[in-house]
Design a protein around this motif. Structure first.
Motif: not given
Length: 179
Positions: A99-104, A50-56, A110-116, A75-78
């Motif tokens: 799960g579906d909650r994670g995809v939500e 979890q603590r390494l996720l921001p590196v993405v 994914l719908t952010s104009p900043l997402c590539n 949430e961190s990934l979004a």
């Protein structure tokens, strides 16, 4: 820590969560864009992952498959997906219980104009028909850059997959490959 990072011996040692935080800080503060960040190469706990996720947000390709991530990780990934000038183009989240909650949660990023993101792999993530409308909204979003979407080995029902079809038919959909 920096010596181990440079020598490649970091994967041999079990990292404590605070060491993962320090590593994430080092990688985030570096001006270098990583070609690939494979979370499995680090021997750590779920909290360490979890603590390494921001590196993405500093890499082009993030391999997070099979790292025991759950919907809370999304949430961190979004947030990372919405980082200005992020080089991240490919995200593999296969074999995690999102799960579906994670995809939500992911769909917000994914719908952010900043997402590539061009490639998203969600194989065997415990998805059901509940996520189909969220994914369809991503496909039909004018902001979405998604060109490849992999959904193999999830429990998506035929009736709800029709929602995905509607997203695919939208003129704003840029998707080339749906697996």
């Amino acid at each position: 820590m920096q010596t181990s990072l440079r020598s490649g011996t970091l994967s041999e040692t079990e990292l404590k969560p605070d060491q993962c935080s320090a590593l994430a800080y080092l990688l985030l503060m570096s001006e270098e864009v990583l070609e690939e960040f494979d979370l499995k190469t680090y021997n750590t706990s779920e909290e360490g992952y979890q603590r390494l996720l921001p590196v993405v947000k500093t890499c082009k390709r993030a391999l997070l498959d099979g790292c025991k991530l759950t919907y809370e990780s999304c949430e961190s990934l979004a947030s990372a997906l919405q980082t200005p000038n992020s080089p991240l183009r490919e995200l593999d989240l296969s074999y995690n219980d999102l799960g579906d909650r994670g995809v939500e949660l992911l769909c917000v990023g994914l719908t952010s104009p900043l997402c590539n993101i061009h490639t998203l792999v969600l194989g065997q993530c415990g998805l059901t028909e509940g996520c189909c409308s969220d994914l369809a909204s991503v496909l039909s979003s004018p902001n979405s850059q998604l060109k490849q979407l992999e959904l193999r080995d999830n429990d998506l029902q035929d009736s709800k997959v029709a929602l995905l079809s509607a997203g695919l038919e939208d003129p704003d959909c840029k998707l080339h490959t749906l697996g």
